[in-house]
Design an enzyme around this catalytic site. Structure first.
Site, short mmCIF file in Angstrom:
data_model
loop_
_atom_site.label_atom_id
_atom_site.label_comp_id
_atom_site.label_asym_id
_atom_site.label_seq_id
_atom_site.Cartn_x
_atom_site.Cartn_y
_atom_site.Cartn_z
N HIS A 140 0.83 -1.20 0.00
CA HIS A 140 0.00 0.00 0.00
C HIS A 140 0.87 1.25 0.00
O HIS A 140 1.35 1.70 1.04
CB HIS A 140 -0.96 -0.03 1.19
CG HIS A 140 -1.93 -1.15 1.12
ND1 HIS A 140 -1.72 -2.35 1.75
CD2 HIS A 140 -3.11 -1.26 0.48
CE1 HIS A 140 -2.74 -3.16 1.50
NE2 HIS A 140 -3.60 -2.52 0.73
N HIS B 135 -4.28 -6.09 -6.22
CA HIS B 135 -4.15 -7.27 -5.37
C HIS B 135 -5.53 -7.73 -4.89
O HIS B 135 -6.51 -7.02 -5.01
CB HIS B 135 -3.19 -7.02 -4.20
CG HIS B 135 -3.61 -5.91 -3.29
ND1 HIS B 135 -3.38 -4.59 -3.58
CD2 HIS B 135 -4.23 -5.94 -2.10
CE1 HIS B 135 -3.85 -3.84 -2.61
NE2 HIS B 135 -4.38 -4.64 -1.69
N CYS C 224 -12.47 -5.51 6.52
CA CYS C 224 -11.86 -5.89 5.24
C CYS C 224 -10.59 -6.68 5.55
O CYS C 224 -10.11 -6.69 6.68
CB CYS C 224 -11.47 -4.67 4.42
SG CYS C 224 -12.82 -3.61 3.95
N HIS D 188 -7.25 -9.36 3.51
CA HIS D 188 -6.60 -9.97 2.34
C HIS D 188 -6.42 -11.46 2.58
O HIS D 188 -5.81 -11.84 3.59
CB HIS D 188 -5.22 -9.35 2.13
CG HIS D 188 -5.24 -7.87 1.94
ND1 HIS D 188 -5.21 -7.00 3.02
CD2 HIS D 188 -5.31 -7.11 0.83
CE1 HIS D 188 -5.25 -5.76 2.54
NE2 HIS D 188 -5.31 -5.80 1.24
N GLU E 47 -9.65 -9.10 14.12
CA GLU E 47 -9.97 -7.68 14.11
C GLU E 47 -11.12 -7.32 15.04
O GLU E 47 -11.10 -6.27 15.68
CB GLU E 47 -10.31 -7.26 12.67
CG GLU E 47 -10.40 -5.79 12.46
CD GLU E 47 -10.42 -5.40 11.00
OE1 GLU E 47 -11.13 -4.45 10.67
OE2 GLU E 47 -9.72 -6.03 10.19
N TYR F 24 -12.14 -1.94 -6.98
CA TYR F 24 -12.05 -0.50 -6.86
C TYR F 24 -10.60 -0.03 -6.75
O TYR F 24 -9.69 -0.80 -6.44
CB TYR F 24 -12.84 0.01 -5.64
CG TYR F 24 -12.18 -0.25 -4.32
CD1 TYR F 24 -11.45 0.74 -3.69
CD2 TYR F 24 -12.29 -1.49 -3.69
CE1 TYR F 24 -10.83 0.50 -2.46
CE2 TYR F 24 -11.68 -1.74 -2.48
CZ TYR F 24 -10.95 -0.74 -1.87
OH TYR F 24 -10.34 -0.97 -0.66
N GLU G 170 -5.45 2.46 -2.67
CA GLU G 170 -6.04 1.12 -2.53
C GLU G 170 -6.38 0.70 -3.96
O GLU G 170 -6.99 1.47 -4.71
CB GLU G 170 -7.31 1.14 -1.68
CG GLU G 170 -7.06 1.35 -0.21
CD GLU G 170 -6.59 0.10 0.51
OE1 GLU G 170 -6.34 -0.94 -0.12
OE2 GLU G 170 -6.46 0.18 1.74
N GLU H 180 -7.79 -2.81 -5.49
CA GLU H 180 -8.15 -4.17 -5.10
C GLU H 180 -9.25 -4.79 -5.94
O GLU H 180 -10.23 -4.11 -6.29
CB GLU H 180 -8.60 -4.17 -3.63
CG GLU H 180 -7.53 -3.69 -2.68
CD GLU H 180 -7.96 -3.66 -1.23
OE1 GLU H 180 -7.07 -3.74 -0.37
OE2 GLU H 180 -9.18 -3.57 -0.94
N TRP I 257 -15.01 2.93 -0.53
CA TRP I 257 -15.49 1.62 -0.95
C TRP I 257 -16.83 1.28 -0.31
O TRP I 257 -17.63 0.59 -0.92
CB TRP I 257 -14.45 0.53 -0.71
CG TRP I 257 -14.00 0.36 0.70
CD1 TRP I 257 -14.56 -0.45 1.66
CD2 TRP I 257 -12.89 0.98 1.32
NE1 TRP I 257 -13.86 -0.35 2.83
CE2 TRP I 257 -12.83 0.53 2.66
CE3 TRP I 257 -11.92 1.89 0.88
CZ2 TRP I 257 -11.86 0.95 3.56
CZ3 TRP I 257 -10.96 2.31 1.78
CH2 TRP I 257 -10.92 1.85 3.10
#
Length: 182
Positions: free
Chosen positions: A27, A34, A69, A71, A89, A106, A116, A118, A163
């Site tokens: 980032h 990604h 969110c 990954h 989280e 986005y 961002e 992704e 987003w």
């Protein structure tokens, strides 16, 4: 014992996997495309969990956003990644995890210039408990009626992650626990 650094899956423009990289290095002002995911968590009353990103976050610190969110790691199933991130989280165990917007993608630039970029399928899930968030991830949280959330995003889009607004706009036929399949 320290945690293993997170690795993200790098993608070509057509969505095929082309490699991996440490999350901490990805980032930047020139973020490569990604793989990610976004999750909207609903409670038994049909309210959706929104979170305010911790002020220590690299991108969009302090803004309100969807529940969480993350990954998926290389080779990790996305639903397993969602369960891992929900626990890490938010301290939540989820049920009924379902893909809602499989083709969401986005690119956004925050005020500091970090990008961002992704391919970010959007999921919904259910939780029966209140979150117990990690302080390095979440500053505040709230359960909102989905109509209230839409109204808040429309009234003050600058207070929310871009987003989240795009995801709400992408939902066809409304945004409720029932219409999203949760």
């Amino acid at each position: 014992m320290s945690e293993t650094p997170e690795t993200v899956v790098l993608l070509a423009d057509d969505g095929t996997v082309i490699g991996e990289a440490p999350k901490a290095t990805v980032h930047t002002a020139d973020t490569p495309l990604h793989l990610a995911f976004s999750c909207h968590v609903f409670d038994p009353q049909g309210r959706v969990l929104v979170t305010r990103r911790a002020l220590s976050k690299k991108t969009w610190p302090g803004v309100w956003t969807n529940s969480f969110c993350g990954h998926p790691a290389p080779g990790e199933d996305t639903v397993e990644a969602i369960a891992r991130r929900a626990e890490r989280e938010l301290g939540l165990a989820l049920t009924d995890v379902r893909v809602a917007l499989p083709d969401f993608r986005y690119r956004a630039i925050d005020a500091s210039g970090v990008v961002e970029n992704e391919v970010c399928p959007v999921y919904t899930a259910r939780a029966s408990d209140d979150p117990r968030p990690a302080a390095d991830e979440v500053a505040e949280w709230a359960w909102l009626d989905p109509v209230e959330l839409r109204s808040a995003v429309a009234a003050a889009p600058f207070a929310f992650s871009p987003w989240l607004g795009w995801q709400l706009a992408a939902w066809q036929g409304g945004y409720t626990a029932e219409s999203t399949g949760s």
